[in-house]
Scaffold this active site. Structure first.
Site, PDB file in Angstrom:
ATOM      1  N   PHE A   1     -12.145 -36.648  -0.567  1.00  0.00           N
ATOM      2  CA  PHE A   1     -12.179 -37.988   0.022  1.00  0.00           C
ATOM      3  C   PHE A   1     -10.827 -38.642  -0.192  1.00  0.00           C
ATOM      4  CE2 PHE A   1     -12.775 -42.556   0.202  1.00  0.00           C
ATOM      5  CZ  PHE A   1     -13.414 -42.681   1.422  1.00  0.00           C
TER       6      PHE A   1
ATOM      7  N   ASP B   1      -4.228 -36.673  -5.375  1.00  0.00           N
ATOM      8  CA  ASP B   1      -4.867 -37.968  -5.153  1.00  0.00           C
ATOM      9  C   ASP B   1      -5.591 -38.336  -6.449  1.00  0.00           C
ATOM     10  OD1 ASP B   1      -6.621 -40.036  -4.603  1.00  0.00           O
ATOM     11  OD2 ASP B   1      -7.197 -39.278  -2.632  1.00  0.00           O
TER      12      ASP B   1
ATOM     13  N   LYS C   1      -7.754 -47.795  -6.988  1.00  0.00           N
ATOM     14  CA  LYS C   1      -8.952 -48.153  -7.754  1.00  0.00           C
ATOM     15  C   LYS C   1      -8.659 -48.994  -8.996  1.00  0.00           C
ATOM     16  CE  LYS C   1     -12.302 -46.027  -5.318  1.00  0.00           C
ATOM     17  NZ  LYS C   1     -12.207 -44.684  -4.802  1.00  0.00           N
TER      18      LYS C   1
HETATM   19  C1  PLP Z   1     -11.740 -44.453  -3.246  1.00  0.00           C
HETATM   20  C2  PLP Z   1     -10.830 -43.322  -2.974  1.00  0.00           C
HETATM   21  C3  PLP Z   1      -9.873 -43.389  -1.957  1.00  0.00           C
HETATM   22  C4  PLP Z   1      -9.783 -44.543  -0.986  1.00  0.00           C
HETATM   23  O1  PLP Z   1      -9.437 -45.730  -1.611  1.00  0.00           O
HETATM   24  P1  PLP Z   1      -9.558 -47.123  -0.814  1.00  0.00           P
HETATM   25  O2  PLP Z   1      -8.979 -48.117  -1.767  1.00  0.00           O
HETATM   26  O3  PLP Z   1     -11.000 -47.339  -0.522  1.00  0.00           O
HETATM   27  O4  PLP Z   1      -8.773 -46.998   0.433  1.00  0.00           O
HETATM   28  C5  PLP Z   1      -8.987 -42.331  -1.823  1.00  0.00           C
HETATM   29  N1  PLP Z   1      -9.051 -41.268  -2.632  1.00  0.00           N
HETATM   30  C6  PLP Z   1      -9.965 -41.161  -3.609  1.00  0.00           C
HETATM   31  C7  PLP Z   1      -9.976 -39.954  -4.494  1.00  0.00           C
HETATM   32  C8  PLP Z   1     -10.890 -42.187  -3.823  1.00  0.00           C
HETATM   33  O5  PLP Z   1     -11.810 -42.075  -4.775  1.00  0.00           O
END
Ligand code: PLP
Length: 397
Positions: free
Chosen positions: A136, A221, A250
């Site tokens: 994600f 990420d 986050k």
């Molecule tokens: C939550 C999340 C995102 C997206 O972050 P947003 O602030 O909602 O755009 C991207 N990568 C990972 C691993 C996440 O958990």
């Protein structure tokens, strides 16, 4: 009509229904506790999808935001602001030599990583990025393309060109997907939305080697795994494998919206003046909040606490596994834990909420438990008791 029903009515009229909502309106938070509009108290083991990583309204963050709000909230990125410089220095001191770009969310941090990779690749006419199944990366067009889950893509085609998705933890799958156009490999060191799937060390080592050999970029990420969640400031440290690019968001701001893209020294000057921007990115007020978040983690020994409490929670969850045959596996690192079930998890999630415990259920059957780094033994004992009662409601089904 209750207060919650009144709020829900306005939502139904005026707010796009892009989220499944659980019929609760939160009005106040403090540490690991939340209160709803009806005055009910909750123990929060999933604080805002791991955004409030050091708990709700941490006193250091509150003080920093209050102070900065009265001094300077925002300035254009065409001018210097000292707090952004300080925050970049702080992030680099914990990460690796390099430079930082600031945005406002995880998706934007990843968008920058993707653009950086493409810009770097443009010198050698390479643009393909390999990403992982069940990953994600966000909800912008580029990041839904990168995300390895079909449900986020439906109806938004055509997607961006130049992405390939392969199974996670499978080095050969990456090797087989390589072409002379491949510029980067992008992944979460522990998949969050995907169900707390941990990368094997040998896999990450293999990816690192492959990327070095082919002059490709390894992108981690760390939007969810960063900021102490896995017991180290950033998850890559658990593996001893440094990426070329790391993205954060986050819990970086202790609750306020901020994202960051960290590029290692070799590629730190790839994005030059005029090639990327964010109007709000790295404003004084969010940088003050993020600096306070680092300060809390450093001064209050929260990495140590995350390791210790994570081990304690894991042990408790392992004990539940012995009691409930439908618990298949407990996995994760420090305070990023997943409980895989052989039954649907949504009902257990609902039973937990009814009893005042906030957790999450992802991929249908994985309970995701990510309490704030400030969590104490007594909180864990309470949470596990509620979880046990909730699990018991489906025993024998
Ligand atoms: C939550 C999340 C995102 C997206 O972050 P947003 O602030 O909602 O755009 C991207 N990568 C990972 C691993 C996440 O958990």
């Amino acid at each position: 009509m209750t207060k919650t029903e009144m709020i829900a009515e306005k939502y139904n009229k005026y707010v796009m229904a892009t989220y499944g909502r659980d019929g609760i309106a939160f009005v106040k938070g403090k540490g690991i506790k939340l209160w709803d509009a009806e005055g009910r108290e909750y123990l929060d083991f999933f604080p805002g999808w791991a955004v409030s990583g050091i708990g709700h309204c941490h006193p250091k963050v509150v003080a920093a935001v209050r102070k900065q709000a009265g001094i300077l909230i925002h300035v254009s990125n065409n001018y210097y602001n000292e707090l952004q410089a300080d925050l970049a220095e702080k992030i680099i001191s914990h990460a690796f030599p390099g430079k930082v770009f600031f945005a406002n969310s995880g998706a934007e941090a990843n968008e920058c990583a993707i653009k950086l990779a493409r810009k770097y690749g443009s010198q050698t006419k390479r643009y393909e990025i390999i990403t992982m199944e069940k990953s994600f990366h966000g909800r912008t067009m580029a990041t839904i393309t990168a995300t390895g889950q079909d449900k986020v893509k439906h109806g938004f085609e055509p997607l961006l060109e130049g992405f390939k998705t392969v199974p996670y933890n499978d080095l050969n799958a990456v090797k087989n997907a390589l072409t002379d156009k491949t510029i980067a490999v992008m992944l979460e060191p522990i998949q969050g939305e995907g169900g707390i799937n941990m990368a094997d060390k040998s896999y990450l080592e293999g990816l690192k080697k492959l990327c070095s050999e082919k002059d490709m970029l390894l992108i981690f990420d760390e939007v969810q795994t960063g900021m102490g969640r896995t017991g180290e400031m950033f998850c890559f440290k658990n593996y001893g494998i440094q990426p070329d690019i790391m993205t954060l968001a986050k819990s970086l701001g202790g609750g306020v919206p901020i994202g960051a893209t960290v590029a290692s020294a070799r590629i730190q000057d790839t994005l030059t003046a005029g090639t990327h921007a964010s109007t709000f990115g790295g404003s004084p007020i969010v940088c003050a909040a993020a600096l306070a978040t680092f300060q809390a983690i450093e001064e209050d020994g929260l990495l140590e606490n995350a390791k210790n409490m994570g081990a304690y929670l894991k042990k408790k969850l392992e004990a539940l596994k012995k009691e409930f045959s439908f618990i298949k596996e407990i996995r994760g690192a420090a305070l990023m834990l997943g409980v895989e079930l052989s039954v649907d998890g949504k009902k257990i999630f609902n039973e937990c909420i009814k009893r005042g415990l906030m957790i999450n259920c992802t991929q249908g059957n994985i309970l995701r438990i990510v309490p704030p780094l400030t969590v104490r033994k007594s909180d864990i004992n309470k949470a596990v008791k509620i979880l046990k009662e909730s699990l018991a409601t489906i025993q024998g089904q």
